[in-house]
Write a protein that holds these residues in place. Sequence first.
Motif, PDB file in Angstrom:
ATOM      1  N   GLN A 129       0.985  -1.267   0.041  1.00  0.00           N
ATOM      2  CA  GLN A 129       0.053  -0.015  -0.033  1.00  0.00           C
ATOM      3  C   GLN A 129       0.964   1.252  -0.018  1.00  0.00           C
ATOM      4  N   VAL A 130       0.427   2.494  -0.562  1.00  0.00           N
ATOM      5  CA  VAL A 130       1.143   3.510  -0.501  1.00  0.00           C
ATOM      6  C   VAL A 130       0.115   4.564  -0.049  1.00  0.00           C
ATOM      7  N   ARG A 131       0.491   5.598   0.770  1.00  0.00           N
ATOM      8  CA  ARG A 131      -0.083   6.588   1.109  1.00  0.00           C
ATOM      9  C   ARG A 131       0.346   7.910   0.846  1.00  0.00           C
ATOM     10  N   ILE A 132      -0.491   8.881   0.287  1.00  0.00           N
ATOM     11  CA  ILE A 132      -0.066  10.130  -0.272  1.00  0.00           C
ATOM     12  C   ILE A 132      -1.145  11.152   0.225  1.00  0.00           C
ATOM     13  N   ILE A 133      -0.761  12.255   0.827  1.00  0.00           N
ATOM     14  CA  ILE A 133      -1.783  13.292   1.160  1.00  0.00           C
ATOM     15  C   ILE A 133      -1.003  14.670   0.309  1.00  0.00           C
ATOM     16  N   GLY A 134      -2.026  15.055  -0.512  1.00  0.00           N
ATOM     17  CA  GLY A 134      -1.716  16.203  -1.465  1.00  0.00           C
ATOM     18  C   GLY A 134      -2.826  17.383  -1.563  1.00  0.00           C
ATOM     19  N   GLU A 135      -2.442  18.373  -2.381  1.00  0.00           N
ATOM     20  CA  GLU A 135      -3.122  19.363  -2.506  1.00  0.00           C
ATOM     21  C   GLU A 135      -2.985  20.006  -3.886  1.00  0.00           C
ATOM     22  N   VAL A 136      -3.934  20.394  -4.784  1.00  0.00           N
ATOM     23  CA  VAL A 136      -3.568  21.135  -5.828  1.00  0.00           C
ATOM     24  C   VAL A 136      -3.444  22.419  -5.603  1.00  0.00           C
ATOM     25  N   PRO A 137      -2.496  23.261  -6.294  1.00  0.00           N
ATOM     26  CA  PRO A 137      -2.241  24.733  -5.701  1.00  0.00           C
ATOM     27  C   PRO A 137      -3.841  25.600  -5.992  1.00  0.00           C
ATOM     28  N   PRO A 138      -3.611  26.252  -4.881  1.00  0.00           N
ATOM     29  CA  PRO A 138      -4.894  27.181  -4.708  1.00  0.00           C
ATOM     30  C   PRO A 138      -5.080  27.952  -5.819  1.00  0.00           C
ATOM     31  N   ALA A 139      -4.108  28.327  -6.789  1.00  0.00           N
ATOM     32  CA  ALA A 139      -4.325  29.144  -7.741  1.00  0.00           C
ATOM     33  C   ALA A 139      -5.414  28.490  -8.946  1.00  0.00           C
ATOM     34  N   SER A 140      -5.074  27.022  -8.780  1.00  0.00           N
ATOM     35  CA  SER A 140      -6.066  26.381  -9.961  1.00  0.00           C
ATOM     36  C   SER A 140      -7.365  26.595  -9.685  1.00  0.00           C
ATOM     37  N   PHE A 141      -7.944  27.134  -8.323  1.00  0.00           N
ATOM     38  CA  PHE A 141      -9.126  27.398  -8.160  1.00  0.00           C
ATOM     39  C   PHE A 141     -10.032  28.396  -9.261  1.00  0.00           C
ATOM     40  N   ARG A 142      -9.101  29.073  -9.915  1.00  0.00           N
ATOM     41  CA  ARG A 142      -9.934  29.920 -10.485  1.00  0.00           C
ATOM     42  C   ARG A 142     -10.053  29.551 -12.272  1.00  0.00           C
ATOM     43  N   ALA A 143      -9.527  30.194 -12.946  1.00  0.00           N
ATOM     44  CA  ALA A 143     -10.038  30.128 -14.295  1.00  0.00           C
ATOM     45  C   ALA A 143      -9.553  28.755 -14.971  1.00  0.00           C
ATOM     46  N   THR A 144      -8.583  28.165 -14.312  1.00  0.00           N
ATOM     47  CA  THR A 144      -8.001  26.789 -14.897  1.00  0.00           C
ATOM     48  C   THR A 144      -8.603  25.509 -13.960  1.00  0.00           C
ATOM     49  N   TRP A 145      -9.534  25.796 -13.166  1.00  0.00           N
ATOM     50  CA  TRP A 145     -10.012  24.885 -12.480  1.00  0.00           C
ATOM     51  C   TRP A 145     -10.616  23.612 -13.134  1.00  0.00           C
ATOM     52  N   ASP A 146     -11.232  23.853 -14.418  1.00  0.00           N
ATOM     53  CA  ASP A 146     -11.882  22.870 -15.029  1.00  0.00           C
ATOM     54  C   ASP A 146     -11.294  21.871 -15.441  1.00  0.00           C
ATOM     55  N   TRP A 147      -9.784  21.949 -15.743  1.00  0.00           N
ATOM     56  CA  TRP A 147      -8.926  20.943 -15.939  1.00  0.00           C
ATOM     57  C   TRP A 147      -8.349  19.874 -14.849  1.00  0.00           C
TER      58      TRP A 147
END
Length: 319
Positions: free
Chosen positions: A98-116
């Motif tokens: 098993q592999v464990r990962i906790i991550g987050e996409v950059p908050p800047a992506s919450f705006r115009a590029t959130w669709d992808w």
Amino acid sequence: MRTGAAAQHHGYYHEAVRYDTDDELLAVAVPFLLGGAEAGEPTFVVLGERTGGLVRSALPADTPVEFLPGGDLYSRPAAAIRSYRELLAELVAAGAGQVRIIGEVPPASFRATWDWWARYEAAINHAYDDFPLWSMCAYDTRITPPEVLADVARTHPRFATADGRHVPSPTWTPPTEYLRRCPRVVPDPLLARPPVIELTDPTAAEARAAVHKADQGQLPIDDVEDLVVAVSEIVTNALRHGRPPVRLCVWAGDDRIVATVSDGGDGPDDPFCGLLPASDGAPGGLGLWITYQSCNHVTWQRDDGGFTLRLTAGHAYAG
């Protein structure tokens, strides 16, 4: 051997963490990471500088947890999927149960590029299901817009909570269903101007020349050449697999070049097209996969007039 909440699960155990305070994040992250370390599982943190620092400070100094640079991994969705799949394959080949990962996409992506990035969160339910992965995707509700949180609930099967529960998401949507929906695309104001170049049924060579002509030195040469390759691939796909006419439009701004390629067809049938390489030789699959890794933002729209891809090189419009 699987452990923790994923003990009886086969494949990818995908959770989101919605937290209102730093303490709530740590209440989920620290036991998750310590559990992986105690079980001898490869355990990773792929958070931003601030949140990664909080977690690092909360862990005992000798905890065998690896911190990876989130900015490098989360540059583009298709590239992130490729990198994670390579990492997971390497770990499983070395014997990881098993592999464990906790991550987050950059908050800047919450705006115009959130669709992808929303499409990324949906697609990885399939893309990582070959591996014994348990991952948590962290979202700070203090800075995450409501529409993003709604997509988080649709793309994650379950939530991990600060009181130790793992609860199903009531609005979970299977990835194939989610990805077939036309995404919400934020208009780029650059496209309100007339394009600097507009071509109908261009050859791939004419398409490449159009991007070079639009370049006024505002972007690094590597970004321009990546867009040249992407536009060539997409025009070729449209000519081969779409319906005429094929139209290429190019706009040039101070910090970006944007190209749209449209045709009268319906676009690709594969909902994962672009985010994953086509495994069954689907028409245009490889070209779109290359494009998703070459551009800083790719959007698509399907309507009565046909199918349109928008490709951005340079600084994607942030909204």
